[in-house]
Scaffold this motif. Structure first.
Motif, PDB file in Angstrom:
ATOM      1  N   ASP A   1       0.841  -1.191   0.000  1.00 20.33           N
ATOM      2  CA  ASP A   1       0.000   0.000   0.000  1.00 20.33           C
ATOM      3  C   ASP A   1       0.875   1.240   0.000  1.00 20.33           C
ATOM      4  O   ASP A   1       1.900   1.289   0.687  1.00 20.33           O
ATOM      5  N   TRP A   2       0.479   2.243  -0.783  1.00 18.78           N
ATOM      6  CA  TRP A   2       1.245   3.470  -0.929  1.00 18.78           C
ATOM      7  C   TRP A   2       0.358   4.667  -0.584  1.00 18.78           C
ATOM      8  O   TRP A   2      -0.850   4.599  -0.677  1.00 18.78           O
ATOM      9  N   SER A   3       0.978   5.755  -0.242  1.00 16.51           N
ATOM     10  CA  SER A   3       0.256   6.983   0.059  1.00 16.51           C
ATOM     11  C   SER A   3       0.616   8.040  -0.979  1.00 16.51           C
ATOM     12  O   SER A   3       1.796   8.322  -1.204  1.00 16.51           O
ATOM     13  N   CYS A   4      -0.399   8.614  -1.608  1.00 19.06           N
ATOM     14  CA  CYS A   4      -0.215   9.656  -2.611  1.00 19.06           C
ATOM     15  C   CYS A   4      -0.729  10.965  -2.015  1.00 19.06           C
ATOM     16  O   CYS A   4      -1.892  11.065  -1.633  1.00 19.06           O
ATOM     17  N   ILE A   5       0.143  11.958  -1.914  1.00 11.62           N
ATOM     18  CA  ILE A   5      -0.221  13.250  -1.344  1.00 11.62           C
ATOM     19  C   ILE A   5      -0.411  14.248  -2.480  1.00 11.62           C
ATOM     20  O   ILE A   5       0.507  14.491  -3.264  1.00 11.62           O
ATOM     21  N   CYS A   6      -1.611  14.822  -2.565  1.00  8.25           N
ATOM     22  CA  CYS A   6      -1.917  15.815  -3.595  1.00  8.25           C
ATOM     23  C   CYS A   6      -2.045  17.192  -2.945  1.00  8.25           C
ATOM     24  O   CYS A   6      -2.702  17.335  -1.908  1.00  8.25           O
ATOM     25  N   THR A   7      -1.408  18.188  -3.546  1.00 16.16           N
ATOM     26  CA  THR A   7      -1.413  19.548  -3.020  1.00 16.16           C
ATOM     27  C   THR A   7      -1.935  20.496  -4.086  1.00 16.16           C
ATOM     28  O   THR A   7      -1.443  20.494  -5.214  1.00 16.16           O
ATOM     29  N   ASP A   8      -2.947  21.318  -3.727  1.00 15.26           N
ATOM     30  CA  ASP A   8      -3.442  22.293  -4.696  1.00 15.26           C
ATOM     31  C   ASP A   8      -2.660  23.597  -4.577  1.00 15.26           C
ATOM     32  O   ASP A   8      -1.773  23.724  -3.736  1.00 15.26           O
TER      33      ASP A   8
ATOM     34  N   THR B   1      -3.389  20.903  -9.334  1.00 15.21           N
ATOM     35  CA  THR B   1      -3.060  20.030  -8.207  1.00 15.21           C
ATOM     36  C   THR B   1      -1.887  19.164  -8.626  1.00 15.21           C
ATOM     37  O   THR B   1      -1.883  18.610  -9.714  1.00 15.21           O
ATOM     38  N   SER B   2      -0.888  19.081  -7.759  1.00 13.32           N
ATOM     39  CA  SER B   2       0.251  18.204  -8.043  1.00 13.32           C
ATOM     40  C   SER B   2       0.286  17.106  -6.981  1.00 13.32           C
ATOM     41  O   SER B   2       0.049  17.356  -5.806  1.00 13.32           O
ATOM     42  N   CYS B   3       0.576  15.897  -7.413  1.00 14.70           N
ATOM     43  CA  CYS B   3       0.580  14.740  -6.524  1.00 14.70           C
ATOM     44  C   CYS B   3       1.942  14.066  -6.539  1.00 14.70           C
ATOM     45  O   CYS B   3       2.600  13.998  -7.572  1.00 14.70           O
TER      46      CYS B   3
END
Length: 72
Positions: free
Chosen positions: A24-31, A67-69
């Protein structure tokens, strides 16, 4: 010469072993406002998870939003 082949073999084994491990991975998206949203990508290899996370990024030029992830 033997040492070179041994070193190359070790690199190949490690790179294939690490990239084929599913987890399992975590993807962080920032606007653009700095707000962050975390998405979980389940049971994927590193390469597939990175690709899925990148595909969550977007830019809307009409509305001026983006948004960049990145994979964590």
């Amino acid at each position: 010469m033997k040492k070179i082949f041994l070193a190359l073999g070790l690199v190949v084994v490690l790179s294939t072993g690490l990239s084929s491990c599913k987890k399992d991975w975590s993807c962080i998206c920032t606007d653009q406002s700095g707000n962050q949203n975390s998405q979980t990508i389940n049971n994927e290899t590193l390469i597939d998870a990175r690709s899925k996370c990148k595909s969550m990024s977007y830019t809307n030029t009409t509305l001026g939003t983006s948004t960049s992830c990145s994979l964590q």
